[in-house]
Design an enzyme around this catalytic site. Structure first.
Site, PDB file in Angstrom:
ATOM      1  N   ASN A   9       4.728  24.727 -27.567  1.00  0.00           N
ATOM      2  CA  ASN A   9       3.430  23.984 -26.916  1.00  0.00           C
ATOM      3  C   ASN A   9       2.460  23.951 -27.788  1.00  0.00           C
ATOM      4  O   ASN A   9       1.532  24.841 -28.161  1.00  0.00           O
ATOM      5  CB  ASN A   9       3.383  24.714 -25.406  1.00  0.00           C
ATOM      6  CG  ASN A   9       2.112  24.375 -24.782  1.00  0.00           C
ATOM      7  OD1 ASN A   9       1.408  23.313 -25.160  1.00  0.00           O
ATOM      8  ND2 ASN A   9       1.608  25.276 -23.837  1.00  0.00           N
ATOM      9  N   TRP A  10       2.051  22.750 -28.192  1.00  0.00           N
ATOM     10  CA  TRP A  10       1.140  22.567 -29.167  1.00  0.00           C
ATOM     11  C   TRP A  10      -0.386  22.669 -28.756  1.00  0.00           C
ATOM     12  O   TRP A  10      -1.348  22.692 -29.146  1.00  0.00           O
ATOM     13  CB  TRP A  10       1.282  21.297 -30.096  1.00  0.00           C
ATOM     14  CG  TRP A  10       2.364  21.435 -30.974  1.00  0.00           C
ATOM     15  CD1 TRP A  10       3.215  22.226 -31.240  1.00  0.00           C
ATOM     16  CD2 TRP A  10       2.793  20.412 -31.894  1.00  0.00           C
ATOM     17  NE1 TRP A  10       4.078  22.020 -32.030  1.00  0.00           N
ATOM     18  CE2 TRP A  10       3.968  20.895 -32.529  1.00  0.00           C
ATOM     19  CE3 TRP A  10       2.576  19.043 -32.044  1.00  0.00           C
ATOM     20  CZ2 TRP A  10       4.826  20.292 -33.501  1.00  0.00           C
ATOM     21  CZ3 TRP A  10       3.135  18.137 -33.138  1.00  0.00           C
ATOM     22  CH2 TRP A  10       4.455  18.817 -33.764  1.00  0.00           C
ATOM     23  N   LYS A  11      -0.407  22.611 -27.209  1.00  0.00           N
ATOM     24  CA  LYS A  11      -1.642  22.565 -26.735  1.00  0.00           C
ATOM     25  C   LYS A  11      -2.600  21.458 -27.432  1.00  0.00           C
ATOM     26  O   LYS A  11      -1.976  20.529 -27.722  1.00  0.00           O
ATOM     27  CB  LYS A  11      -2.403  24.069 -26.655  1.00  0.00           C
ATOM     28  CG  LYS A  11      -1.150  25.183 -26.314  1.00  0.00           C
ATOM     29  CD  LYS A  11      -2.159  26.378 -26.023  1.00  0.00           C
ATOM     30  CE  LYS A  11      -0.828  27.429 -25.685  1.00  0.00           C
ATOM     31  NZ  LYS A  11      -1.493  28.574 -25.227  1.00  0.00           N
ATOM     32  N   HIS A  94       1.226  25.047 -16.645  1.00  0.00           N
ATOM     33  CA  HIS A  94       0.737  26.005 -17.679  1.00  0.00           C
ATOM     34  C   HIS A  94      -0.430  26.734 -17.098  1.00  0.00           C
ATOM     35  O   HIS A  94      -1.543  26.201 -16.266  1.00  0.00           O
ATOM     36  CB  HIS A  94       0.373  25.431 -18.852  1.00  0.00           C
ATOM     37  CG  HIS A  94       0.407  26.220 -20.103  1.00  0.00           C
ATOM     38  ND1 HIS A  94      -0.809  26.956 -20.172  1.00  0.00           N
ATOM     39  CD2 HIS A  94       1.120  26.736 -20.870  1.00  0.00           C
ATOM     40  CE1 HIS A  94      -0.573  27.752 -21.268  1.00  0.00           C
ATOM     41  NE2 HIS A  94       0.548  27.612 -21.705  1.00  0.00           N
ATOM     42  N   GLU A  96      -2.812  27.665 -18.523  1.00  0.00           N
ATOM     43  CA  GLU A  96      -4.379  26.964 -19.171  1.00  0.00           C
ATOM     44  C   GLU A  96      -4.777  25.733 -18.004  1.00  0.00           C
ATOM     45  O   GLU A  96      -5.929  25.472 -17.675  1.00  0.00           O
ATOM     46  CB  GLU A  96      -4.281  26.548 -20.429  1.00  0.00           C
ATOM     47  CG  GLU A  96      -4.286  27.758 -21.267  1.00  0.00           C
ATOM     48  CD  GLU A  96      -3.740  27.576 -22.662  1.00  0.00           C
ATOM     49  OE1 GLU A  96      -3.296  26.271 -23.088  1.00  0.00           O
ATOM     50  OE2 GLU A  96      -3.285  28.514 -23.308  1.00  0.00           O
ATOM     51  N   GLU A 166       5.179  33.545 -18.376  1.00  0.00           N
ATOM     52  CA  GLU A 166       4.063  33.576 -19.393  1.00  0.00           C
ATOM     53  C   GLU A 166       2.922  34.323 -18.740  1.00  0.00           C
ATOM     54  O   GLU A 166       2.049  33.989 -18.080  1.00  0.00           O
ATOM     55  CB  GLU A 166       3.354  32.445 -19.766  1.00  0.00           C
ATOM     56  CG  GLU A 166       4.571  31.407 -20.453  1.00  0.00           C
ATOM     57  CD  GLU A 166       3.698  30.358 -21.316  1.00  0.00           C
ATOM     58  OE1 GLU A 166       3.958  30.354 -22.578  1.00  0.00           O
ATOM     59  OE2 GLU A 166       3.021  29.596 -20.725  1.00  0.00           O
ATOM     60  N   GLY A 172      -1.708  33.718 -26.312  1.00  0.00           N
ATOM     61  CA  GLY A 172      -2.938  33.420 -27.631  1.00  0.00           C
ATOM     62  C   GLY A 172      -3.815  34.859 -27.840  1.00  0.00           C
ATOM     63  O   GLY A 172      -4.868  34.942 -28.400  1.00  0.00           O
ATOM     64  N   SER A 213       2.544  34.978 -27.116  1.00  0.00           N
ATOM     65  CA  SER A 213       2.445  35.488 -28.489  1.00  0.00           C
ATOM     66  C   SER A 213       3.802  35.822 -28.980  1.00  0.00           C
ATOM     67  O   SER A 213       3.969  36.717 -29.848  1.00  0.00           O
ATOM     68  CB  SER A 213       1.594  36.848 -28.491  1.00  0.00           C
ATOM     69  OG  SER A 213       0.030  36.603 -28.140  1.00  0.00           O
ATOM     70  N   GLY A 234       3.284  29.173 -28.351  1.00  0.00           N
ATOM     71  CA  GLY A 234       2.084  28.127 -28.557  1.00  0.00           C
ATOM     72  C   GLY A 234       1.823  28.187 -29.975  1.00  0.00           C
ATOM     73  O   GLY A 234       2.461  27.542 -30.934  1.00  0.00           O
ATOM     74  N   GLY A 235       0.905  29.142 -30.531  1.00  0.00           N
ATOM     75  CA  GLY A 235       0.285  29.159 -31.749  1.00  0.00           C
ATOM     76  C   GLY A 235       1.431  29.140 -32.783  1.00  0.00           C
ATOM     77  O   GLY A 235       1.325  28.536 -33.900  1.00  0.00           O
TER      78      GLY A 235
HETATM   79  P1  PGA Z   1       1.034  31.670 -27.505  1.00  0.00           P
HETATM   80  O1  PGA Z   1       0.922  30.382 -26.325  1.00  0.00           O
HETATM   81  O2  PGA Z   1       2.457  31.499 -27.964  1.00  0.00           O
HETATM   82  O3  PGA Z   1      -0.037  31.171 -28.281  1.00  0.00           O
HETATM   83  O4  PGA Z   1       0.640  32.805 -26.899  1.00  0.00           O
HETATM   84  C1  PGA Z   1       2.045  30.335 -25.273  1.00  0.00           C
HETATM   85  C2  PGA Z   1       1.751  29.334 -24.291  1.00  0.00           C
HETATM   86  O5  PGA Z   1       0.715  29.327 -23.845  1.00  0.00           O
HETATM   87  O6  PGA Z   1       2.614  28.501 -23.827  1.00  0.00           O
END
Ligand code: PGA
Length: 251
Positions: A9-11, A94, A96, A166, A172, A213, A234-235
């Site tokens: 997930n590149w956001k 998600h 966010e 999650e 993050g 993470s 994500g990251g």
């Molecule tokens: P993260 O994000 O791996 O950067 O913690 C995961 C996500 O929000 O899908």
């Protein structure tokens, strides 16, 4: 046997050009990793270019959101049919989107219906906040999210969907749930709720990812848990070491 599924997930990261350059760097190595399904979920504008860059590989493509209506006066939104020429997956609900953009359980439910109608596999996100976790509310809250998201679906529809558990406190932050913690919530709460709604056989078919993470260094431990069927990353999916993360996930 559920094939593990790792989705990046590149956001809101990478322009279309950056996305293509990155995928060119990692696609060959990723394509050679067997026993795992892989997808990238870039920002919308990178999707057509990535569809092209990923042609001939086994790597799939997903969007990070979509609207549930077919078309119309919904400024700023995208319809499922706009994604289907390029994408196989769509991330829905998600944390966010729930926190910053007002996504509700009811809206997520409608989006899952729209995604399935158009042949997109939804990756449906659930997870509790730090406050809820510390107050011991995780089970009831996450179970409620699963019930609301999949209310009104058939077992066949449920089995197609992917769920990503999650915990918000792990996204993050560098704070990862341990494999035991994540596996417990995924097995007892998420899969258990699916079982109580649709039966044990369906629950055993649904792929449930962990997210929060996930890194090359902790992927093997997390994916080693029998109830964790992959990760929403994500990251760490923005870096070339994502290849190592995926490799370490095949256990
Ligand atoms: P993260 O994000 O791996 O950067 O913690 C995961 C996500 O929000 O899908």
């Amino acid at each position: 046997m559920r094939t593990p599924f790792i989705a990046g997930n590149w956001k809101m990261n990478k322009t279309a050009d950056e996305a293509v350059a990155f995928v060119r760097e990692v696609r060959h190595a990723l394509n050679q990793i067997e026993g795992v399904d892989i997808a990238f979920c870039p920002p919308y504008l990178a999707i057509p270019a990535l569809a092209d860059a990923l042609k001939g590989t086994k790597i799939g493509l997903g969007a990070q959101n979509m609207y549930f209506e077919e078309s119309g006066a919904y400024t700023g939104e995208l319809a499922p049919s706009m994604l289907t020429p390029f994408c196989q997956y769509v991330i829905l609900g998600h944390s966010e989107r729930r926190a910053y953009f007002g996504e509700t359980d009811e809206g997520v439910n409608k989006k899952i219906r729209a995604a399935l109608k158009h042949g997109l596999t939804p990756i449906v996100c659930v997870g509790e906040s730090l406050e809820q976790n510390e107050a011991g509310e995780t089970h009831d809250f996450v179970s409620g999210q699963v019930r609301a998201a999949f209310a009104g679906f058939t077992a066949v529809e449920m089995a197609i969907c992917v769920i990503a558990y999650e915990p918000i406190w792990a996204i993050g932050t560098g704070r990862t749930a341990t494999a035991a913690q994540a596996g417990q919530i995924i097995g007892v709460t998420v899969r258990g709720t699916v079982a109580s709604m649709f039966g044990e056989e369906t629950a055993q078919q649904v792929r449930i990812q962990y997210g929060g993470s996930v890194k090359p260094g902790n992927a093997a431990e997390l994916m080693g848990h029998p109830d964790i069927d992959g990760a929403l990353v994500g990251g760490a999916s923005l870096q070339p070491s994502f290849v190592e993360l995926v490799r370490n996930s095949v256990v």
